[in-house]
Write a protein that holds these residues in place. Sequence first.
Motif, PDB file in Angstrom:
ATOM      1  N   ARG A 148       0.802  -1.211   0.062  1.00  0.00           N
ATOM      2  CA  ARG A 148       0.004   0.011   0.017  1.00  0.00           C
ATOM      3  C   ARG A 148       0.922   1.168  -0.051  1.00  0.00           C
ATOM      4  N   ALA A 151       2.357   1.763  -3.504  1.00  0.00           N
ATOM      5  CA  ALA A 151       1.171   2.396  -4.295  1.00  0.00           C
ATOM      6  C   ALA A 151       1.052   3.744  -4.071  1.00  0.00           C
ATOM      7  N   ASP A 152       0.923   4.300  -2.641  1.00  0.00           N
ATOM      8  CA  ASP A 152       0.409   5.456  -2.163  1.00  0.00           C
ATOM      9  C   ASP A 152       1.996   6.448  -2.877  1.00  0.00           C
ATOM     10  N   GLU A 154       3.528   5.814  -5.468  1.00  0.00           N
ATOM     11  CA  GLU A 154       3.284   5.222  -6.948  1.00  0.00           C
ATOM     12  C   GLU A 154       4.563   4.910  -7.365  1.00  0.00           C
ATOM     13  N   GLY A 157       1.502   0.790  -9.421  1.00  0.00           N
ATOM     14  CA  GLY A 157       0.200   1.171  -9.791  1.00  0.00           C
ATOM     15  C   GLY A 157      -0.912   0.656  -8.601  1.00  0.00           C
ATOM     16  N   GLY A 158      -1.921   1.484  -8.333  1.00  0.00           N
ATOM     17  CA  GLY A 158      -3.023   1.173  -7.494  1.00  0.00           C
ATOM     18  C   GLY A 158      -3.706  -0.120  -7.889  1.00  0.00           C
ATOM     19  N   GLN A 160      -2.264  -2.659  -9.759  1.00  0.00           N
ATOM     20  CA  GLN A 160      -1.194  -3.625  -9.333  1.00  0.00           C
ATOM     21  C   GLN A 160      -1.224  -4.003  -7.969  1.00  0.00           C
ATOM     22  N   ALA A 161      -1.203  -2.893  -7.181  1.00  0.00           N
ATOM     23  CA  ALA A 161      -1.336  -3.095  -5.590  1.00  0.00           C
ATOM     24  C   ALA A 161      -2.607  -3.929  -5.235  1.00  0.00           C
TER      25      ALA A 161
END
Length: 187
Positions: A148, A151-152, A154, A157-158, A160-161
């Motif tokens: 997470r 992803a935050d 970057e 990608g969200g 993918q996360a």
Amino acid sequence: MTDQTPAPLTNQQLTDMAAREAAATPGPWCTDSWEIYQGTEYEPGISEWIGETCRGRIEGLAQDKADAAFVAAARTDVPALLAEIRRLKDGTEPRRLEDGSTHTIQALTDAGESCVQHACTAAREEDRLRQEQYTLRAAVEGVLDEVRYMADDELIGGEQAARLTRMLRDALGLDKPFAAVAGEAGR
């Protein structure tokens, strides 16, 4: 008359009964009516007199005869009963169970103790595995937190996360209770 079940016999009581039995005139005993004699059958002038149960009343003769028969039979009944009690108490005689199998009391006791030991071992192992599972879940939750954060930031990608998170949670059964995960592992 009330039903009063006597207390179980102690070993000392059995020893005392056996001593009284051993000290008595050897058996078997018999009766001619209310008198008790040594032997299997009364023989006038030969059988040794042991005692009598006569109360001296005509109306009590039937009871006297019944009492004499009981006392005479006790000479062989008591040793047989003492032997049976000792046999049952020592636990080495095979006993037939409701399912038809035969086991000694000692064997059943040993089997019961073994089952308790296995149950305790299984419970300890279950506790160990449960703790291990909680430790692994905590470690995976740490990895998921990192996903997470990545992803935050970057770094990934969200989408993918989210997919990675779902795959890890499904693979490790993190959304299932412990029993369900343990059941699937046993298949």
